[in-house]
Design a protein around this motif. Structure first.
Motif, PDB file in Angstrom:
ATOM      1  N   ASP A  83      15.562 -25.324  48.579  1.00  0.00           N
ATOM      2  CA  ASP A  83      16.465 -25.160  47.436  1.00  0.00           C
ATOM      3  C   ASP A  83      15.839 -25.694  46.149  1.00  0.00           C
ATOM      4  O   ASP A  83      15.945 -25.059  45.090  1.00  0.00           O
ATOM      5  N   ALA A  86      13.177 -23.254  45.053  1.00  0.00           N
ATOM      6  CA  ALA A  86      13.805 -22.039  44.510  1.00  0.00           C
ATOM      7  C   ALA A  86      14.273 -22.275  43.077  1.00  0.00           C
ATOM      8  O   ALA A  86      14.045 -21.437  42.188  1.00  0.00           O
ATOM      9  N   ASP A  87      14.925 -23.400  42.828  1.00  0.00           N
ATOM     10  CA  ASP A  87      15.375 -23.727  41.465  1.00  0.00           C
ATOM     11  C   ASP A  87      14.186 -23.828  40.511  1.00  0.00           C
ATOM     12  O   ASP A  87      14.238 -23.335  39.389  1.00  0.00           O
ATOM     13  N   HIS A  88      13.120 -24.473  40.963  1.00  0.00           N
ATOM     14  CA  HIS A  88      11.913 -24.630  40.133  1.00  0.00           C
ATOM     15  C   HIS A  88      11.315 -23.265  39.787  1.00  0.00           C
ATOM     16  O   HIS A  88      10.970 -23.000  38.631  1.00  0.00           O
ATOM     17  N   LEU A  89      11.201 -22.391  40.786  1.00  0.00           N
ATOM     18  CA  LEU A  89      10.604 -21.071  40.559  1.00  0.00           C
ATOM     19  C   LEU A  89      11.466 -20.205  39.641  1.00  0.00           C
ATOM     20  O   LEU A  89      10.939 -19.439  38.832  1.00  0.00           O
ATOM     21  N   ARG A  90      12.789 -20.324  39.763  1.00  0.00           N
ATOM     22  CA  ARG A  90      13.688 -19.553  38.887  1.00  0.00           C
ATOM     23  C   ARG A  90      13.515 -19.927  37.410  1.00  0.00           C
ATOM     24  O   ARG A  90      13.789 -19.123  36.535  1.00  0.00           O
ATOM     25  N   ASP A  91      13.051 -21.140  37.150  1.00  0.00           N
ATOM     26  CA  ASP A  91      12.846 -21.600  35.775  1.00  0.00           C
ATOM     27  C   ASP A  91      11.528 -21.106  35.170  1.00  0.00           C
ATOM     28  O   ASP A  91      11.266 -21.357  33.999  1.00  0.00           O
ATOM     29  N   PRO A  93       9.598 -17.918  34.067  1.00  0.00           N
ATOM     30  CA  PRO A  93       9.821 -16.477  33.858  1.00  0.00           C
ATOM     31  C   PRO A  93       8.704 -15.591  34.408  1.00  0.00           C
ATOM     32  O   PRO A  93       8.948 -14.420  34.719  1.00  0.00           O
ATOM     33  N   SER A  97       9.151 -12.583  41.763  1.00  0.00           N
ATOM     34  CA  SER A  97       9.906 -12.662  43.015  1.00  0.00           C
ATOM     35  C   SER A  97       9.341 -13.799  43.852  1.00  0.00           C
ATOM     36  O   SER A  97       8.198 -14.213  43.661  1.00  0.00           O
ATOM     37  N   SER A  99       9.727 -15.061  48.106  1.00  0.00           N
ATOM     38  CA  SER A  99      10.308 -14.807  49.423  1.00  0.00           C
ATOM     39  C   SER A  99       9.889 -15.901  50.391  1.00  0.00           C
ATOM     40  O   SER A  99       8.737 -16.352  50.367  1.00  0.00           O
ATOM     41  N   CYS A 109       5.130 -15.799  46.341  1.00  0.00           N
ATOM     42  CA  CYS A 109       5.598 -15.457  44.991  1.00  0.00           C
ATOM     43  C   CYS A 109       4.743 -14.340  44.426  1.00  0.00           C
ATOM     44  O   CYS A 109       3.531 -14.285  44.658  1.00  0.00           O
TER      45      CYS A 109
END
Length: 169
Positions: A83, A86-91, A93, A97, A99, A109
């Motif tokens: 989790d 995932a939060d770090h990667l969403r930040d 741009p 993707s 998985s 990624c």
């Protein structure tokens, strides 16, 4: 097997026509597939509600938009840190993707940047998560097979058609 929508030949024909003519409306799809307009509308609605048609967004070619430097990055992460990663990667741009995977890596990624220095900065930023133990990146030189779905769907045994038989008097 529950939890999926069985697609028949009419569904596959509609998905094929929609893939080739993404701006076509129900009337045009009806003409292209030789299926009644009401059937087109109900099938598209059903496939949308089931998630088979995931969205109506345009397909965007990031290379054509100036992000020609692309890579795949495999991450090995700390136990139980999915989790947080995932939060770090969403930040970031530049991460297109991510998985969760099996094998030696935990996360795969896809990233895109405008230049090699920007790719390096992106890789450093990915590694700044305290939960990323190791990362390995490979550059994309060219795309051998474009993303596709229709050949997979067409290879499966289709469900029996729900189309009413034509009236023959």
């Amino acid at each position: 097997m529950a939890g999926f929508l069985a697609l028949d030949q009419v569904d596959l024909a509609l998905l094929g026509a929609l893939s080739e003519h993404p701006r076509a409306g129900d009337l045009e799809l009806s003409r292209l597939t030789d299926v009644a307009r009401a059937t087109v509308a109900s099938r598209l609605r059903r496939m949308g509600e089931a998630g088979v048609i995931a969205d109506w967004d345009p397909t965007i070619d990031v290379a054509a938009a100036g992000f020609e430097v692309q890579a795949f990055v495999t991450l090995e992460i700390s136990q139980g840190a999915l989790d947080e990663v995932a939060d770090h990667l969403r930040d970031i741009p530049q991460v297109l993707s991510a998985s969760v995977t099996t094998g030696s890596g935990d996360v795969l990624c896809q990233v895109a940047t405008r230049s090699h220095p920007e790719l390096q900065a992106t890789l450093v930023r990915i590694d700044q998560s305290s939960s990323v133990v190791r990362s390995t990146s490979v550059m994309v030189l060219s795309v051998l097979v474009e993303p596709r779905v229709l050949p997979l769907l067409a290879s499966a045994d289709p469900a029996p058609s729900r189309r009413a038989p034509a009236y023959r008097g």
